[in-house]
Write an enzyme that holds these catalytic residues in place. Structure first.
Site, PDB file in Angstrom:
ATOM      1  N   TYR A 191      -1.971  -0.429  10.543  1.00 30.63           N
ATOM      2  CA  TYR A 191      -2.131  -0.843   9.138  1.00 30.63           C
ATOM      3  C   TYR A 191      -0.850  -0.543   8.355  1.00 30.63           C
ATOM      4  O   TYR A 191      -0.333  -1.397   7.632  1.00 30.63           O
ATOM      5  CB  TYR A 191      -3.326  -0.095   8.541  1.00 30.63           C
ATOM      6  CG  TYR A 191      -3.597  -0.392   7.080  1.00 30.63           C
ATOM      7  CD1 TYR A 191      -4.311  -1.527   6.714  1.00 30.63           C
ATOM      8  CD2 TYR A 191      -3.161   0.467   6.072  1.00 30.63           C
ATOM      9  CE1 TYR A 191      -4.580  -1.807   5.377  1.00 30.63           C
ATOM     10  CE2 TYR A 191      -3.426   0.205   4.744  1.00 30.63           C
ATOM     11  CZ  TYR A 191      -4.141  -0.930   4.384  1.00 30.63           C
ATOM     12  OH  TYR A 191      -4.388  -1.194   3.062  1.00 30.63           O
ATOM     13  N   SER A 206       0.861  -1.188   0.000  1.00 29.46           N
ATOM     14  CA  SER A 206       0.000   0.000   0.000  1.00 29.46           C
ATOM     15  C   SER A 206       0.897   1.237   0.000  1.00 29.46           C
ATOM     16  O   SER A 206       2.043   1.167   0.468  1.00 29.46           O
ATOM     17  CB  SER A 206      -0.846  -0.018   1.284  1.00 29.46           C
ATOM     18  OG  SER A 206      -1.321   1.273   1.609  1.00 29.46           O
TER      19      SER A 206
HETATM   20  N1  LIG Z   1      -9.026  -0.499  -1.144  1.00 24.83           N
HETATM   21  C1  LIG Z   1      -7.952   0.241  -1.045  1.00 24.83           C
HETATM   22  O1  LIG Z   1      -8.004   1.472  -1.178  1.00 24.83           O
HETATM   23  C2  LIG Z   1      -6.604  -0.412  -0.809  1.00 24.83           C
HETATM   24  C3  LIG Z   1      -5.446   0.361  -1.005  1.00 24.83           C
HETATM   25  C4  LIG Z   1      -4.191  -0.215  -0.796  1.00 24.83           C
HETATM   26  C5  LIG Z   1      -4.117  -1.548  -0.387  1.00 24.83           C
HETATM   27  N2  LIG Z   1      -5.270  -2.274  -0.199  1.00 24.83           N
HETATM   28  C6  LIG Z   1      -5.106  -3.660   0.226  1.00 24.83           C
HETATM   29  O2  LIG Z   1      -5.736  -4.491  -0.727  1.00 24.83           O
HETATM   30  C7  LIG Z   1      -6.069  -5.736  -0.100  1.00 24.83           C
HETATM   31  C8  LIG Z   1      -7.487  -6.114  -0.482  1.00 24.83           C
HETATM   32  O3  LIG Z   1      -8.364  -5.151   0.079  1.00 24.83           O
HETATM   33  P1  LIG Z   1      -9.692  -4.662  -0.637  1.00 24.83           P
HETATM   34  O4  LIG Z   1      -9.616  -3.196  -0.715  1.00 24.83           O
HETATM   35  O5  LIG Z   1      -9.960  -5.465  -1.849  1.00 24.83           O
HETATM   36  O6  LIG Z   1     -10.720  -4.971   0.566  1.00 24.83           O
HETATM   37  P2  LIG Z   1     -12.019  -5.893   0.683  1.00 24.83           P
HETATM   38  O7  LIG Z   1     -12.490  -5.678   2.068  1.00 24.83           O
HETATM   39  O8  LIG Z   1     -12.945  -5.658  -0.454  1.00 24.83           O
HETATM   40  O9  LIG Z   1     -11.427  -7.379   0.534  1.00 24.83           O
HETATM   41  C9  LIG Z   1     -10.652  -7.978   1.529  1.00 24.83           C
HETATM   42  C10 LIG Z   1     -11.042  -9.448   1.616  1.00 24.83           C
HETATM   43  O10 LIG Z   1     -10.185 -10.065   2.588  1.00 24.83           O
HETATM   44  C11 LIG Z   1     -10.984 -10.953   3.365  1.00 24.83           C
HETATM   45  N3  LIG Z   1     -10.326 -11.183   4.664  1.00 24.83           N
HETATM   46  C12 LIG Z   1     -10.242 -10.326   5.729  1.00 24.83           C
HETATM   47  N4  LIG Z   1      -9.608 -10.925   6.738  1.00 24.83           N
HETATM   48  C13 LIG Z   1      -9.275 -12.178   6.320  1.00 24.83           C
HETATM   49  C14 LIG Z   1      -8.611 -13.278   6.918  1.00 24.83           C
HETATM   50  N5  LIG Z   1      -8.161 -13.225   8.191  1.00 24.83           N
HETATM   51  N6  LIG Z   1      -8.428 -14.408   6.184  1.00 24.83           N
HETATM   52  C15 LIG Z   1      -8.891 -14.474   4.921  1.00 24.83           C
HETATM   53  N7  LIG Z   1      -9.549 -13.482   4.308  1.00 24.83           N
HETATM   54  C16 LIG Z   1      -9.731 -12.338   5.001  1.00 24.83           C
HETATM   55  C17 LIG Z   1     -12.325 -10.256   3.502  1.00 24.83           C
HETATM   56  O11 LIG Z   1     -13.362 -11.163   3.857  1.00 24.83           O
HETATM   57  C18 LIG Z   1     -12.486  -9.666   2.104  1.00 24.83           C
HETATM   58  O12 LIG Z   1     -13.149 -10.569   1.239  1.00 24.83           O
HETATM   59  C19 LIG Z   1      -5.834  -5.533   1.393  1.00 24.83           C
HETATM   60  O13 LIG Z   1      -4.587  -6.124   1.763  1.00 24.83           O
HETATM   61  C20 LIG Z   1      -5.754  -4.029   1.539  1.00 24.83           C
HETATM   62  O14 LIG Z   1      -4.952  -3.645   2.636  1.00 24.83           O
HETATM   63  C21 LIG Z   1      -6.489  -1.738  -0.408  1.00 24.83           C
END
Ligand SMILES: NC(=O)c1ccc[n+]([C@@H]2O[C@H](COP(=O)([O-])OP(=O)(O)OC[C@H]3O[C@@H](n4cnc5c(N)ncnc54)[C@H](O)[C@@H]3O)[C@@H](O)[C@H]2O)c1
Length: 264
Positions: A161, A146
């Site tokens: 985070y 990130s």
């Molecule tokens: N959305 C953003 O702006 C953004 C930016 C930078 C990084 N990220 C990273 O991208 C990744 C995906 O996030 P997203 O935005 O798609 O979020 P999201 O909430 O849509 O998806 C995350 C998924 O992870 C699953 N999850 C959570 N805890 C878990 C566990 N202990 N074991 C297995 N599955 C688990 C959730 O059920 C969900 O389906 C994350 O690592 C997040 O930190 C997101």
């Protein structure tokens, strides 16, 4: 040693039930890969696997798995190898975001974020690597970092985070070096602000509209990412198209990290 790698790729995606992980599953499915979806949300994992089959996956399997629990991760990789074949690709992506100032943050919350985001990536990579090495597969691993792994969010209160994302970035560089001799590549994706449930969790609807407009003005490309924006970059890293890329961070953030926020 002869490789057991076949032309059909099996890709394992953690956190594949939603957001960026789900988008990667569907893009890889559309090119005919086998898709293994691991998510703590069993219904969401199953739904993505069903949609992956409809999108063109050779085979797909959605399994409930908490990436912070080693027995579950180990069993999930064993089930996927058995039913879909050894994995060529791993997207270690499951993550949660819980805000809080460090002097107020309960240690239990810190541990929850670290266990899910950082230990979860460690365990997914550990068992993914074991299967790739056992099958002599020159695979590709992508971990989700990130911008917060590099700079502090202007909004603040993201210490736990951000620490996990910095940790993931360091781990990626170390694994890239350790497994290069196996032909296994390890890279990170750096998504910017992306329209997923994680982005807007605990923010009420009116505030979401205001924040989306404000962020769109601040992001150089003028909009937030859709999940497919970083997902296309991940799918490229999870293919032979990126065969000479390892230890890299693919920044897919609309220009956020390139921009200094001072007004001169
Ligand atoms: N959305 C953003 O702006 C953004 C930016 C930078 C990084 N990220 C990273 O991208 C990744 C995906 O996030 P997203 O935005 O798609 O979020 P999201 O909430 O849509 O998806 C995350 C998924 O992870 C699953 N999850 C959570 N805890 C878990 C566990 N202990 N074991 C297995 N599955 C688990 C959730 O059920 C969900 O389906 C994350 O690592 C997040 O930190 C997101």
């Amino acid at each position: 040693m002869a490789s057991n790698f076949t032309t059909t790729r099996t890709i394992v995606i953690t956190g594949g039930g939603s957001g960026i992980g789900r988008a990667v599953a569907l893009i890889c499915a559309a090119r005919g890969d086998n898709i293994g979806v691991l998510d703590i949300n069993a219904d969401a994992a199953k739904r993505t696997a069903e949609d992956a089959l409809r999108s063109g996956a050779g085979k797909a399997l959605g399994l409930p798995c908490d990436v912070a629990v080693e027995e579950q991760v180990e069993k999930s990789f064993a089930d996927i190898s058995l039913r879909l074949g050894y994995s060529y690709g791993l997207f270690a992506n499951a993550g949660i975001g819980i805000r809080g100032l460090i002097h107020e943050l309960p240690a239990a919350t810190w541990r929850q974020v670290v266990e899910t985001n950082l230990t979860g990536v460690f365990l997914s990579c550990k068992h993914g690597l074991r299967h790739m090495i056992a099958a002599n597969i020159p695979g590709s691993i992508v971990c989700t970092s990130s911008p917060t792994g590099f700079v502090a969010l202007a909004a603040g209160a993201a210490g736990a985070y951000s620490a996990t994302k910095g940790g993931i970035s360091s781990l990626v560089r170390c694994m890239a070096i350790d497994y290069a001799s196996y032909g296994i590549r390890v890279n990170a994706i750096v998504p910017g602000s992306t329209e997923t449930p994680l982005m807007w969790r605990n923010i009420d609807a009116a505030e979401v509209i205001r924040l989306r407009a404000q962020l769109s003005k601040e992001i150089p490309l003028g909009r937030l990412a859709e999940p497919e924006d970083p997902a296309r970059a991940v799918a490229w890293l999870l293919s032979e198209e990126s065969s000479y890329v390892t230890g890299s961070h693919l920044v897919c953030d609309g220009g956020i990290l390139a921009k200094a926020s001072v007004s001169v």
